[in-house]
Design a protein around this motif. Structure first.
Motif, PDB file in Angstrom:
ATOM      1  N   LEU A 157      57.638 -62.790 -43.504  1.00 37.21           N
ATOM      2  CA  LEU A 157      57.327 -63.063 -44.911  1.00 37.21           C
ATOM      3  C   LEU A 157      56.452 -61.978 -45.538  1.00 37.21           C
ATOM      4  N   LEU A 192      49.515 -63.704 -50.056  1.00 35.68           N
ATOM      5  CA  LEU A 192      50.903 -64.009 -50.385  1.00 35.68           C
ATOM      6  C   LEU A 192      50.962 -65.269 -51.232  1.00 35.68           C
ATOM      7  N   ILE A 218      53.735 -68.044 -51.790  1.00 38.87           N
ATOM      8  CA  ILE A 218      54.982 -68.428 -51.147  1.00 38.87           C
ATOM      9  C   ILE A 218      55.502 -69.718 -51.784  1.00 38.87           C
ATOM     10  N   TYR A 262      58.019 -72.873 -51.127  1.00 39.93           N
ATOM     11  CA  TYR A 262      58.624 -73.498 -49.952  1.00 39.93           C
ATOM     12  C   TYR A 262      59.370 -74.756 -50.354  1.00 39.93           C
ATOM     13  N   PHE A 266      60.956 -70.944 -46.555  1.00 40.19           N
ATOM     14  CA  PHE A 266      59.902 -70.202 -47.235  1.00 40.19           C
ATOM     15  C   PHE A 266      60.514 -69.034 -47.994  1.00 40.19           C
ATOM     16  N   LEU A 272      59.157 -65.730 -50.408  1.00 44.68           N
ATOM     17  CA  LEU A 272      58.022 -64.960 -50.930  1.00 44.68           C
ATOM     18  C   LEU A 272      58.176 -64.802 -52.439  1.00 44.68           C
ATOM     19  N   HIS A 332      53.013 -60.879 -53.744  1.00 44.90           N
ATOM     20  CA  HIS A 332      52.155 -60.426 -52.657  1.00 44.90           C
ATOM     21  C   HIS A 332      51.231 -59.326 -53.149  1.00 44.90           C
TER      22      HIS A 332
END
Length: 164
Positions: free
Chosen positions: A102, A138, A140, A142, A152, A154, A157
């Motif tokens: 990730l 990050l 994320i 989900y 998950f 991304l 970031h």
């Protein structure tokens, strides 16, 4: 002569009584002052505890554990602790050899791995990653599936740069 002895004895006892009366008055005043200081300190500590509790409540605002609307999405799965389950699934991505899949950066000192996880609600996670020297964060997205699999994705970031 007996009269003088009784007179001196009476005066001596009167002086002792006066001394005891004055020292007790000062001792009571000192104890009262000490109690007032302790009461003020207790009030100050109670205010500190209340402020700390308010900060904790404020920090927990964005948390799956305290978001009943988000927890409703997982009622049918009968998970005891959805946050812990999702965090464990995210940490399992660290078990792969090399960098975490990730994390879109290659580790400079060693492999980048996820360290801390904050599950915001039923869709988003914010996490911290590091290779021991460099670190980043990050965002994320989900999705917890009915078969208890977690997907998950991304969203965003960042990698902190060292300024020396």
């Amino acid at each position: 002569m007996k009269g003088k002895i009784f007179l001196y004895l009476f005066l001596f006892m009167a002086l002792i009584a006066l001394y005891l009366f004055m020292s007790n008055g000062k001792m009571i005043a000192a104890k009262d002052a000490q109690l007032e200081k302790l009461d003020a300190k207790i009030d100050n500590l109670q205010d500190s505890v209340q402020q700390t509790q308010l900060k904790v409540l404020d920090m927990q605002y964005f948390s799956l554990e305290n978001n009943d609307d988000a927890l409703v999405y997982y009622d049918h799965l009968q998970l005891e602790d959805p946050s812990r389950y999702i965090a464990d699934k995210l940490l399992e991505t660290n078990e792969q050899k090399g960098d975490n899949p990730l994390i879109p950066y290659e580790g400079m000192e060693s492999d980048f791995k996820i360290n801390k996880i904050k599950i915001l609600n039923h869709k988003w996670i914010i996490s911290d990653f590091s290779d021991g020297k460099y670190w980043g964060e990050l965002l994320i997205k989900y999705e917890l599936n009915d078969n208890l699999g977690v997907d998950f994705t991304l969203v965003d970031h960042l990698l902190y740069t060292r300024s020396q």
